[in-house]
Design a protein around this motif. Structure first.
Motif, PDB file in Angstrom:
ATOM      1  N   SER A   1      45.431  35.620  30.370  1.00  0.00           N
ATOM      2  CA  SER A   1      45.058  34.678  29.313  1.00  0.00           C
ATOM      3  C   SER A   1      43.606  34.892  28.909  1.00  0.00           C
ATOM      4  O   SER A   1      43.116  34.279  27.991  1.00  0.00           O
ATOM      5  CB  SER A   1      45.261  33.233  29.791  1.00  0.00           C
ATOM      6  OG  SER A   1      44.452  32.972  30.908  1.00  0.00           O
ATOM      7  N   SER A   2      42.918  35.765  29.631  1.00  0.00           N
ATOM      8  CA  SER A   2      41.535  36.088  29.300  1.00  0.00           C
ATOM      9  C   SER A   2      41.397  37.606  29.291  1.00  0.00           C
ATOM     10  O   SER A   2      42.379  38.313  29.409  1.00  0.00           O
ATOM     11  CB  SER A   2      40.592  35.460  30.332  1.00  0.00           C
ATOM     12  OG  SER A   2      40.857  35.995  31.611  1.00  0.00           O
TER      13      SER A   2
ATOM     14  N   GLY B   1      45.131  35.322  34.281  1.00  0.00           N
ATOM     15  CA  GLY B   1      44.769  33.909  34.230  1.00  0.00           C
ATOM     16  C   GLY B   1      43.367  33.772  33.679  1.00  0.00           C
ATOM     17  O   GLY B   1      42.966  34.476  32.758  1.00  0.00           O
ATOM     18  N   GLU B   2      42.589  32.902  34.260  1.00  0.00           N
ATOM     19  CA  GLU B   2      41.228  32.658  33.781  1.00  0.00           C
ATOM     20  C   GLU B   2      40.177  33.496  34.498  1.00  0.00           C
ATOM     21  O   GLU B   2      39.093  33.715  33.983  1.00  0.00           O
ATOM     22  CB  GLU B   2      40.879  31.176  33.939  1.00  0.00           C
ATOM     23  CG  GLU B   2      41.710  30.262  33.058  1.00  0.00           C
ATOM     24  CD  GLU B   2      41.523  30.549  31.580  1.00  0.00           C
ATOM     25  OE1 GLU B   2      40.386  30.760  31.125  1.00  0.00           O
ATOM     26  OE2 GLU B   2      42.543  30.564  30.864  1.00  0.00           O
TER      27      GLU B   2
END
Length: 163
Positions: free
Chosen positions: A44-45, A86-87
């Motif tokens: 997501s990043s 993810g982040e």
């Protein structure tokens, strides 16, 4: 008579299309929770810029589904890599290499994440570029502890910084 029959048949087909496919909320929640490990594997990043010193080579990979996301980087001969998931980017430790050699990399490499997941990378080298080579097609497979596989198609470049 034919008009009435056509209208009746048309109405029966439209009523069939209106049947309810109600899903039990508890079943839907259980299905989504079962998918959570796979969803968490999707980047997501993106990774930030990576720097090479003169003479160093790196492998830079972007998501094929969102080419604005730089998701994998490895410096040649380091035995490590960074992966955007993810982040927070994950640090990877290389545990295997095989396939063909191209530059200072292999076409098949495997890694472990900090939390014990397996990541495998397979690539098809493409055209030669000045100071590197294009990765025409690649696939990252992330296997979580429960055995779920998430496949992420990638493309990129193997590049060396020249003087």
């Amino acid at each position: 008579m034919i008009r009435v029959l056509s209208l009746a048949i048309g109405l029966s087909f439209s009523l069939v299309g209106c049947q309810s496919n109600a899903v039990d909320p508890a079943e839907e929640r259980a299905r989504l929770l079962a998918m959570k490990p796979a969803i968490d594997s999707v980047p997501s990043s993106a990774l930030g810029p990576q720097e090479l010193l003169v003479g160093e080579c790196g492998l830079f990979l972007w998501s094929q589904t969102d080419v604005s996301k730089f998701i994998f980087f490895s410096k040649a001969l380091s035995g490590t890599a960074a992966f955007a998931q993810g982040e927070i980017p994950l640090a990877l430790t290389q545990i295997g290499a095989g396939g063909d050699i191209f530059g200072q990399f292999n076409t098949n490499m495997s890694y472990l994440t900090e939390d014990g997941r397996e990541l495998s990378l397979s690539m098809e080298p493409g055209e030669i570029l000045e100071g590197g080579q294009r990765i025409a097609n690649g696939l990252i497979n992330v296997r979580d502890k429960q055995g779920w596989d998430t496949k992420l198609p990638v493309l990129g470049v193997r590049a060396c910084k020249q003087e």
